[in-house]
Scaffold this active site. Sequence first.
Site, short mmCIF file in Angstrom:
data_model
loop_
_atom_site.label_atom_id
_atom_site.label_comp_id
_atom_site.label_asym_id
_atom_site.label_seq_id
_atom_site.Cartn_x
_atom_site.Cartn_y
_atom_site.Cartn_z
N HIS A 21 -24.24 39.04 10.96
CA HIS A 21 -22.86 38.00 10.97
C HIS A 21 -21.67 38.41 11.87
O HIS A 21 -21.35 39.58 11.67
CB HIS A 21 -22.40 38.51 9.93
N MET B 177 -20.34 28.16 17.20
CA MET B 177 -21.21 29.61 17.09
C MET B 177 -21.51 30.32 17.94
O MET B 177 -21.72 30.70 18.28
CB MET B 177 -21.48 29.70 15.49
#
Length: 727
Positions: free
Chosen positions: A450, A324
């Site tokens: 997010h 990520m």
Amino acid sequence: MVFEGKAIRVERLESGVARLIFDRGDASVNKFDRLTLEELTAAVSALEKVDITGLVICSGKDSFIVGADITEFSAIFASPADQIVAWLAEANALFNRIEDLPAPTVCAIQGNCLGGGFELALTADYRIATETARVGFPEVKLGIIPGFGGTVRMPRLVGADNANQWISSAASYASEVAFKEGALDALVAPEQLLDAAEDLIAQCRDGKLDYQARRKRKTSPLLLGPVEVNVAFQTAKALVTAKAGPHYPAPIAAVSTMEKAASMDRAGALAVEHEAFAKLAKTDVAANLIQLFLNEQYLKGKSKKIIANARPVNSAAVLGAGIMGGGISYQSALKGVPVIMKDIAQEGLDLGLKEVGKLLGKQVQRGRLGNEDMLRVMSSIRPSLSYSDFDQVDVVVEAVVENPGVKKKVLQETEQVVKDDAIIATNTSTISVSLLAGALKRPQNFCGMHFFNPVPVMPLVEVIKGDKSSNEAIASVVAYAARIGKTPIVVNDCPGFLVNRILFPYFGAFSRLIRDGANFLQVDRAMEQFGWPMGPAYLLDVVGIDTAVHAQAVMAEGFPDRMQVDFKSAIEAMFENKRLGQKSGSGFYRYEQDARGKPKKLVDEAAAAIIEPLQQEQREFEDSEIIERMMICMCLETVRCLEDKIIDTPVEADMGLILGLGFPPFRGGALRYMDTIGLKLFCGLADKYSDLGPLYHPTDKLRQMAAADMTFYPRSTGQGARAGRKE
């Protein structure tokens, strides 16, 4: 001056050549709207009355014409089909008059020339463009086909094979490609464009170019025999059907339209195009895709307003490398924002850099980046095991493990080393932003950001506003997200935020279906046939079973009345058996690497053996029941998010699902889907399953909307999107 209006003017030069110039004074680009079409009619009438030796059609702006003004023309689609045909016939009669002018015509193209703009360009005898121009037909993205003669002139100009590809793909093409395939006749430098166009006209006058032969070719049947026509279009149909799938009728309709009109002259072929266009314009798919286009414009406009209050974001840092963190760092550097990628261990940095290298390698392999670009991106990412130079960055994105205690500690450390006005954003997918903000001295400079995995592929970023997040902090993160190529949607804080809050009732419906005896393979097939890119079992494997179990617990704690699972679910059983999905090689499916190194999904009997003891019985379900049970939960939670003011508008709710989850675009999003069904009928469907629990219970406000025959979107596409409209 031959003619002068607000969008068009016509000048006659000393040489006798006229210039028809598109230049809408109150807009940054030229579009085909009602005013432009009205003025074009008047301009052509004026041209027909004067003696000219040629006509150059050009633009006074950086681009030629970017297409139709869909906010205006979409309202026409609400008319009966015969009125749509009449409107098209009127527009094409005008285009025919341009094509039939007694003098040679040349279209001079710069910038974007798309849709109706390119269809206008095709009416000219010749097309000349700058080397940076782009041309094409985007119409099938809106669920329609070209309606201003594109399906008629294009195959007669470039051949059936090229026309099939151009129109069914909705792609825009660089001028060099268009020149090679015959859609353009010459490429020149921008400063030479108008002179080169006039030179083409001079060659026509001198007999060096036979523009009448060109016209005859465009207005006659295709120069193909019956066998050649059959081969060209049947091959195209097979390819287009395989690529477009069953839910998008416009691409195959475009090919079929050109096939049907292949043996006809211009008049007959245009009539076929009008009929096909009108038929598509009346479909739910077209209405939904047009609304989707309008939604995209709405989001861009809203982001632009928010960004007006942003602080400059010229540098960033990412806390936590790995897949990520590496993905976020790559995306930031790729779009020109240098980034520090920090981790507590060298292994983490190595993993993050490996991810960046893999992503860059794919871009180079596909020809999207050169070696110099690759080096630029790599040099813009600085790996670090310390907080060195964190006092220089504008935004920090925290992407460490999904644990509140760990995140709070890292956030406290970070706040101590960044400058006072730096923005810190957490990439949490489930943890309350307001809860995490409690660990900070400057909570006004903190919010959620997010990202969705994989970061380079997924377009959505949820920007989460905590209780104390300042408007300036939100604006700065929205600006950063937009700058690195993402679509930001601002949401208020709650468990799961927007997308995950809506996703987990969907997973809850899946768990109940399995408990009640459904075969998960059938559930996946049914939802994929509905239009989802993957069914729920496959999606759980991709997300990660462990991630889903953790998130499910968070959601159950946040919404115990409807998200608490009071039975042992198949998801929990997979977790207990260490079947974590793709990451472990098995979940609901088994995975093996294919020749390209990607996980290949395989049916695994062991998964069925794990699930069987959890089922009260095994029984056959109709696909329709599976779809209803899955979609009702998702739709009702979307309604609750809107009513709870987690997001401001139906647009943001639906776009969040499309961009973040892959909700079938042709259905327009959950709220648009409910409008298509009708709220009264939808509530009736939900009541049919009321005994399954609160996930299937419509809200009081939704029932009131249904009783009043209200909708989330206006019934006439193109008029905005406000919850609770009655038409």
